[in-house]
Each structure stands twice: as C-alpha cells, then as structure tokens.
Design an enzyme around this catalytic site. Structure first.
Site, short mmCIF file in Angstrom:
data_model
loop_
_atom_site.label_atom_id
_atom_site.label_comp_id
_atom_site.label_asym_id
_atom_site.label_seq_id
_atom_site.Cartn_x
_atom_site.Cartn_y
_atom_site.Cartn_z
CB CYS A 143 11.15 -0.89 2.27
SG CYS A 143 9.56 -1.57 1.95
N GLY A 150 6.53 -6.58 0.63
CA GLY A 150 5.79 -6.50 1.89
C GLY A 150 6.70 -6.90 3.04
CB SER A 151 5.90 -7.88 6.49
OG SER A 151 5.20 -9.10 6.35
N PRO A 210 -3.45 -6.14 -5.56
CG PRO A 210 -4.99 -4.44 -6.04
CD PRO A 210 -4.66 -5.88 -6.35
CB ALA A 211 -2.03 -3.24 -0.41
CD GLU A 258 10.56 -1.69 7.53
OE1 GLU A 258 10.01 -2.81 7.58
OE2 GLU A 258 10.89 -1.16 6.46
CD GLU A 293 11.30 -3.87 -1.67
OE1 GLU A 293 11.69 -3.88 -0.48
OE2 GLU A 293 10.50 -3.04 -2.12
CG LEU A 294 10.95 -9.78 1.86
CD1 LEU A 294 11.40 -11.08 2.49
CD2 LEU A 294 9.46 -9.83 1.53
CD1 TRP A 304 -0.09 -1.42 3.18
CD2 TRP A 304 0.53 0.73 3.29
NE1 TRP A 304 0.68 -1.25 4.31
CE2 TRP A 304 1.07 0.06 4.41
CE3 TRP A 304 0.78 2.11 3.16
CZ2 TRP A 304 1.86 0.70 5.36
CZ3 TRP A 304 1.56 2.74 4.12
CH2 TRP A 304 2.08 2.05 5.21
CG ASN A 305 5.12 1.26 0.85
OD1 ASN A 305 4.80 0.49 -0.05
ND2 ASN A 305 6.33 1.28 1.36
C1 SIN Z 1 9.64 0.77 -0.95
O1 SIN Z 1 9.34 1.29 0.11
O2 SIN Z 1 9.66 -0.46 -1.07
C2 SIN Z 1 9.93 1.57 -2.20
C3 SIN Z 1 10.77 2.74 -1.96
C4 SIN Z 1 11.28 3.36 -3.24
O3 SIN Z 1 11.09 2.83 -4.33
O4 SIN Z 1 11.93 4.40 -3.13
#
Ligand code: SIN
Length: 499
Positions: free
Chosen positions: A307, A251-252, A198-199, A402, A273-274, A173-174
């Site tokens: 992240c 995600g997590s 999607p989230a 985090e 991609e965690l 979602w971010n």
């Molecule tokens: C993410 O938070 O996974 C993506 C951050 C980014 O692409 O800059």
C-alpha cells in the site's frame, strides 16, 4: 535537451518456471482454528502457488456456524484473558516472538509459495512480523491510566484503560505474516481476544502463526483463525454480533467503506488501513544515486504490491535525465524469477487479476503517449517485468488508481508548490516520500503533504514502533507503536468521593 534513454524490453535476469523449484514439505496446518481445536468443515478451497500454479494446500473453508462458534469461544476466553496480568500476557507474547524467529525459514518458504514473495524478502517480512510481537510484549507492561487533579478536596479522579473486547481482524495477502502480527499482537497485549480471517490467497502463514501462538502457551480461544474462500458469510456473522467490539481491516478502500457502514450497526470500534497512491518527490538537490536506490526499494519491494509503494515518481527537471538513466540501470539489474530461489528479487504477482490490472495501466499509459523504457510486458505466468515509464500525463489510470505492480511512472517537475499540489491531488493519503538534502525544504514539504506517513530520504519508513496509517480515503486509526495498542483499549473514567 533530454537524453534519449532507450533500453531493450527484457534486459533483466529471469529464471524459468521449475528451474529453481525443489520439493517442499506440505504445510503443517490447513484446518480452521476454533476454540482450542483444529476443525475441518468438510469443504476445502485450494491455495495455489502463483509462480507455477501448483497446488500448495487444500484449506478448510470456514462457514457461518464456525464464525458463531468462534464468537462464543472469543467471548468466553475474553473473560479470562482480560483478567490475566500484563506480565503474563507479555511472557506469552515474548515466547511467540521467539517461536516465530525460530521458524523464520519455514514461514518464509510458506509465504513464498502462497503469494509469490521472494524468499529472501519473505525472511525480512518474518523478522518484521516478529518485531510487532516483540514490541507489544514489551508495551503490554506499559498500559496504564492517569490521575486527574480535582478542584474538590473530597474527590479523586482517575482513568483505567480496559481492553475493548473480542476483536474481528481481516488481513490482506500482500503481507501474510506482518499484517497478522501488526493487528493480533497489540490486541492480545491489551487483553483482547481475536478472531482472524486471513486473505483467501494466504491462509497458510496465518494458520502456522496461530499454531505457534498455541505452542507458546497462548490460551484456547484467545486467537482463532477462520480461513474461507468467500469472506462475506463469515464476516456478516461477526460484524453483526454485538459481542464483537472491534473490527480491524487492511485492504481496499472500497471494501473498507462497506465495513465502516456495516460496523455502525453494532457501534464497533474500527481501524481501517486502506489503499494509497504514494508520490515520491526527488528534489533538484538530491543525491541521485541514493535516491535511485531508495526509489527502487520503495517501488519494487513485493513486486510493487504494498500500500506504500511509490506509485508516482516526480523528479526535478534539472536532474530528471540523470535520474532516469541511473534508475533504468538499477531496474534492469533486478532479478525476476522463482520466489523460492534466494537470488530472486521480483516474484510473480499474486494472481491473474493482479496481472490484468498492471497490463491495463501500462496499455492505457502507452495509448496516451507514455514511453516504455524497460519492461512493459509479462515474461510468463503472472510475473510482470519491472517497468519504467516516462511521458506520463494527468488523466492516465496509472496516476489515478493504485497499480499494485512493478511499474514506475516518472514525471519531471519544476516548481515545489506545483509538485505538492499534484502529490496531494488524490482522494487517498497513506504514504509520501521526499528526497532532498535541504533540511528546511524537508520540513516544509513534509508539513504540506496530506499523508499519514512521510519518508524523508527514506523509501521504507514502516517499523513496528512507529504509527502506520493514512488520512482521507486511506483509512482510520493507526497500527504500530503505542498508537496501535490504544486502538484496542477503552478509557474508563472513575470519580471517587472520599468523604
Ligand atoms: C502494507 O502494504 O499495508 C504494509 C506495508 C508495510 O508495512 O511496509
């Protein structure tokens, strides 16, 4: 002796809920996209605006049958799409890129409403999202195998690169638009078809992007979208379907590890991609003003919900006080408020759960003796005031988990080896940052950091043509650049006896 840096708790500018809110058009699409049709299942779930709790949309809740149908369509469409020429795929991707940019304002508002990203920042995300589509429209034409010299005069050896097959993509979602295009554009460029989940908080940007893909000439079944409130039933169907050849997830770490295990049952290719826990190290020779600007950009973008946001800020003791004083001023100038107000820099956190985690981390640090120099509380709703902490020590939650919120813990250090050890002393390794004017130190520190991404004097290094991804519990594989394309390609070796 340390300077005594005190600040009022809420010195920043804050708009009140409803102050900048104006009537907005309803989202265009709220149904699932299966095959070439928009589909309602009879069940819906609510998407609510995190700023004021208002209902943004009721979205179709896709189920296991939708997932099975989508898998059939993805397999059928793959037969055709994987045989199209790279030029054809590139042209459609290029038209999608144009369409996304044409709808920048609309997509940015949608994103602001579904997850609270300030609309000005959301416009930046739409451009970033479009950048992946543009890059992979170009890169599609550069997918080629190799010839390999043979020791035998009668043999010819070469490789072909082939799309891995239908893909299941799960996005967070971010970054409701950029994480979609970062996965979907290289997959489509490679000749794969994609089923996207999607989230649950942010299905609207994904659905609109898919509508634009169809409008750009994307063939039926190449991109399908299954929004759902509970991701597990749909995911189980697709993870255990042997025809789906690749799973890509952002995600997590906890969920990523479960998917890793489940993907093994059908031997899926995986990209994960965690989570991260980014250290930002400001060395004694740093240009303090420039470092402050970059730490603010890294820490507070998306209200700290990325992240790769700086999570731990290590500042050399020689410049610690000067840094803290200037950092505090910059943080106090941040404007918190309605994401639809173009002047807003910090929007609300995505939901109450996110707020509770931030509150827990700050309370834990406080009870362990940390000082709150700014912020330290919610001004209302799910917003959290940009917060600066000093006196943070090992063992506090904020140094171990985090935070995913606008909280900046600052610590002083004196020794390079010691700070590298502290930076690396976490189970994750996504992004790390170093601020220095010494080229030798920059190389030395970058090489010593156990992280997939290192920003040297750069708080925001991610860009479509570069590899994004981590080591250790931060995941597997890379997104972006040619690395991101190869995640969707299999190597086929062909040996030919020419007689
Ligand atoms: C993410 O938070 O996974 C993506 C951050 C980014 O692409 O800059």
């Amino acid at each position: 002796m340390r300077m005594d840096v005190r600040a009022p708790i809420f010195p920043f500018h804050m708009t009140t809920p409803t102050a900048a809110r104006s009537a907005r058009p309803a989202p265009r699409v709220t149904q699932a996209l299966v095959g070439d049709g928009w589909r309602a299942t009879g069940r819906t779930f609510d998407v609510r605006d995190p700023w004021d709790g208002s209902l943004v949309a009721q979205v179709t809740d896709a189920n296991e049958q939708d997932a099975r149908d989508a898998a059939d369509h993805a397999v059928a469409a793959f037969e055709r799409w994987s045989r199209t020429s790279a030029w054809e795929r590139s042209a459609i991707l290029r038209r999608w890129f144009d369409a996304i940019l044409t709808h920048e304002g609309e997509l940015a508002e949608l994103m602001a409403r579904e997850m609270g990203k300030p609309v000005t920042e959301a416009r930046g995300e739409v451009k970033y999202a479009a950048g992946f589509v543009e890059f992979y429209a170009e890169e599609a034409k550069r997918i080629h195998g190799e010839t390999i010299p043979s020791q035998f005069a009668h043999k010819r050896l070469h490789t072909n690169l082939k799309p891995v097959g239908p893909v299941y993509a799960i996005t967070p979602w971010n970054f409701p638009a950029a994480m979609v295009t970062r996965k979907v554009a290289p997959a489509l460029a490679a000749g794969c078809t994609v089923i996207l989940k999607p989230a649950e908080a942010t299905p609207l940007s994904a659905l609109r992007l898919a509508e634009l893909w169809l409008a750009a000439g994307g063939p039926a079944g190449t991109l399908q979208v299954l929004p759902c409130l509970d991701p597990i039933p749909v995911s189980q169907v697709l993870i255990h379907d042997p025809r789906i050849r690749k799973l890509t997830f952002t995600g997590s770490t906890e969920v990523g590890m479960r998917l890793y295990a489940q993907g093994a049952t059908t031997m899926k290719r995986l990209s994960l991609e965690l989570g991260g826990h980014a250290p930002f190290i400001v060395c004694a020779d740093a240009d303090v003003d420039a470092a402050v600007t970059q730490v603010v950009a890294s820490k507070f973008r998306n209200a700290g919900q990325t992240c790769v946001c700086a999570n731990r800020i290590y500042v050399h003791a020689d410049i610690h006080d000067a840094f803290v004083a200037r950092f505090l001023l910059a943080v106090q100038g941040l404007r918190v408020g309605d994401p639809l107000d173009p002047a807003t820099q910090i929007g609300p956190l995505v939901n109450g759960e996110a707020l509770a985690k931030v509150e827990e981390h700050v309370a834990d640090a406080r009870s362990g003796g940390a000082r709150v120099l700014a912020g330290g509380a919610s001004p209302g709703g799910s917003s959290y005031a940009p917060t600066v902490l000093t006196g943070v020590r090992g063992g506090m939650k904020i140094l171990e988990e985090e935070t995913f919120g606008p909280v900046a813990p600052i610590m002083a250090y004196t020794d390079e080896a010691e700070v590298i050890r502290a930076a690396n002393n976490v189970p994750v390794g996504l992004a790390a940052y170093v601020w220095t004017r010494d080229l030798g130190r920059a190389y030395r520190m970058a090489e010593s950091l156990a992280y997939g991404i290192v920003g040297i004097n750069d708080g925001v290094p991610a860009t479509p043509q570069a590899p994004f991804g981590g080591v250790k519990n931060s995941g597997l594989g890379r997104e972006g650049g040619h690395w991101g394309l190869h995640e969707f390609l299999d190597v086929q070796y062909v040996s030919t006896v020419i007689g």
